[in-house]
Design a protein around this motif. Sequence first.
Motif, mmCIF file in Angstrom:
data_model
loop_
_atom_site.group_PDB
_atom_site.id
_atom_site.type_symbol
_atom_site.label_atom_id
_atom_site.label_comp_id
_atom_site.label_asym_id
_atom_site.label_seq_id
_atom_site.Cartn_x
_atom_site.Cartn_y
_atom_site.Cartn_z
ATOM 1 N N UNK A 60 -45.322 62.056 -69.194
ATOM 2 C CA UNK A 60 -43.936 62.187 -68.769
ATOM 3 C C UNK A 60 -43.056 62.430 -69.984
ATOM 4 N N UNK A 61 -41.851 62.916 -69.729
ATOM 5 C CA UNK A 61 -40.899 63.168 -70.804
ATOM 6 C C UNK A 61 -39.576 62.487 -70.492
ATOM 7 N N UNK A 62 -39.026 61.823 -71.509
ATOM 8 C CA UNK A 62 -37.802 61.064 -71.337
ATOM 9 C C UNK A 62 -36.791 61.420 -72.416
ATOM 10 N N UNK A 63 -35.529 61.447 -72.031
ATOM 11 C CA UNK A 63 -34.421 61.585 -72.970
ATOM 12 C C UNK A 63 -33.737 60.232 -73.085
ATOM 13 N N UNK A 64 -33.524 59.776 -74.318
ATOM 14 C CA UNK A 64 -32.780 58.549 -74.567
ATOM 15 C C UNK A 64 -31.429 58.946 -75.153
ATOM 16 N N UNK A 65 -30.357 58.462 -74.555
ATOM 17 C CA UNK A 65 -28.997 58.792 -74.990
ATOM 18 C C UNK A 65 -28.314 57.517 -75.462
ATOM 19 N N UNK A 66 -27.879 57.494 -76.734
ATOM 20 C CA UNK A 66 -27.353 56.250 -77.298
ATOM 21 C C UNK A 66 -26.213 56.524 -78.257
ATOM 22 N N UNK A 67 -25.224 55.633 -78.242
ATOM 23 C CA UNK A 67 -24.168 55.660 -79.238
ATOM 24 C C UNK A 67 -24.726 55.359 -80.613
ATOM 25 N N UNK A 68 -23.932 55.627 -81.645
ATOM 26 C CA UNK A 68 -24.461 55.592 -82.999
ATOM 27 C C UNK A 68 -24.471 54.255 -83.700
ATOM 28 N N UNK A 69 -24.135 53.161 -83.031
ATOM 29 C CA UNK A 69 -24.155 51.847 -83.675
ATOM 30 C C UNK A 69 -25.527 51.195 -83.524
ATOM 31 N N UNK A 70 -25.790 50.197 -84.370
ATOM 32 C CA UNK A 70 -27.064 49.508 -84.303
ATOM 33 C C UNK A 70 -27.315 48.860 -82.959
ATOM 34 N N UNK A 71 -26.243 48.367 -82.317
ATOM 35 C CA UNK A 71 -26.401 47.721 -81.024
ATOM 36 C C UNK A 71 -26.973 48.632 -79.964
ATOM 37 N N UNK A 72 -26.705 49.941 -80.078
ATOM 38 C CA UNK A 72 -27.270 50.912 -79.145
ATOM 39 C C UNK A 72 -28.582 51.498 -79.665
ATOM 40 N N UNK A 73 -28.628 51.791 -80.963
ATOM 41 C CA UNK A 73 -29.757 52.530 -81.524
ATOM 42 C C UNK A 73 -31.026 51.696 -81.617
ATOM 43 N N UNK A 74 -30.915 50.426 -81.963
ATOM 44 C CA UNK A 74 -32.124 49.621 -82.159
ATOM 45 C C UNK A 74 -32.896 49.421 -80.854
ATOM 46 N N UNK A 75 -32.246 49.035 -79.731
ATOM 47 C CA UNK A 75 -33.021 48.942 -78.487
ATOM 48 C C UNK A 75 -33.550 50.293 -78.023
ATOM 49 N N UNK A 76 -32.795 51.359 -78.255
ATOM 50 C CA UNK A 76 -33.294 52.686 -77.890
ATOM 51 C C UNK A 76 -34.544 53.023 -78.696
ATOM 52 N N UNK A 77 -34.525 52.694 -79.972
ATOM 53 C CA UNK A 77 -35.703 52.931 -80.824
ATOM 54 C C UNK A 77 -36.908 52.127 -80.339
ATOM 55 N N UNK A 78 -36.682 50.851 -80.000
ATOM 56 C CA UNK A 78 -37.782 50.016 -79.526
ATOM 57 C C UNK A 78 -38.397 50.592 -78.249
#
Length: 386
Positions: free
Chosen positions: A1-19
């Motif tokens: 499957x393929x997924x797009x993750x869309x996140x604001x640029x702060x650590x609060x958004x980026x770190x969970x998106x990365x995980x």
Amino acid sequence: MNFVLAAGGTGGHMIPAHALAVELKSRGHGVLLITDERGARFPGIFENVPVHILPAGRLGGGPVGWIKALGAVARGRAQAKRLYGEHRPDAVVGFGGYPAFPSLLAASALRIPTVLHEQNAVLGRVNRLLAAEAEAIGTAYDQVDRLKPKYGAKTVLVGNPVRIEIAKLGELPFPPFDEFAPLKILITGGSQGATVLGQVVPEGLGMLEASLRRRLQVVQQCRPEDIEGVRGRYAELGIPAELTTYIEDMAEKLADAHLFIGRAGASTIAELSAAGRPAILIPFAAATDDHQTANAREMTKAGGARTIQQASFTAEVLARQIEAMAADPIALNNAAARALSVGRPHAARDLADLVERIGNGLAPVEVGAGLTPRVRVGAPAGGVPA
């Protein structure tokens, strides 16, 4: 499957998106990130993941600001639609922040399923705007303010994903601590630092009773413009302190720490509870919807943290709270266990399960081990209606 993750640029958004990206890639899925310039520069994450930067305006600034923001959102939405036309994802996952807004609008327009993840204990503005269209909403807490009751059936408690190396800390024993051991304190003010911590914490540590003060070992993150002044104050007090403007090896620092002092951002709370580290939390007073106070609620109620509002955050108050937690080694060890009791170290796994279900056209239930879609929703008592 393929997924797009869309996140604001702060650590609060980026770190969970990365995980989540790490977990999805480990399952053999394709992952693409959409963010802003800040997110694209965030160090140490999203390696080997394609990154697209789309325009996204921030709503505010009066009529002129709104017009500019809406224009940027429209351009970002059009670009996202073209991107999805070339590489159609099975689902788009939004982590909040204005940079996620155009990507999710484009997905809804093309009937691509969307999943929202809310890291805070108050539903964020972008997620509030998009909640009606989402197939599922994953939350970090079992009580989320400003989440409308009508969305309860598609809301699932998954936790806030943290990096693997931090999630594993909860499986290890709490660092040995007794009446003779060093007291290791970690202080951070979020990804940007906090001047108030540099002003208050050294003075508070200097006011501790001698039995604690002489055993202190401090690691503190400071704002660049504050660091030399804080360094000088620790030297005057004779307290050994390692100071830095950015902590790259957070897992290592957290592994050594007996006590954390700092802000109550979403990622901070998730990491502390996953690792089982007791804390003294000072919510950022200007946070939108006072969401940091709400974030601290669960851990404080469990006995794993103490919360001091910034208006009451003085050196003397801090010293007395540290003594209450650390003067008795048994009390500090118990606080660590209580912090761990509200941790959700498998949040990345459970969020990935939810995303897979939505991508496969299934209902957002039966996610993870024993999880249910039941989440308490609505505004806090006396607060703004959802």
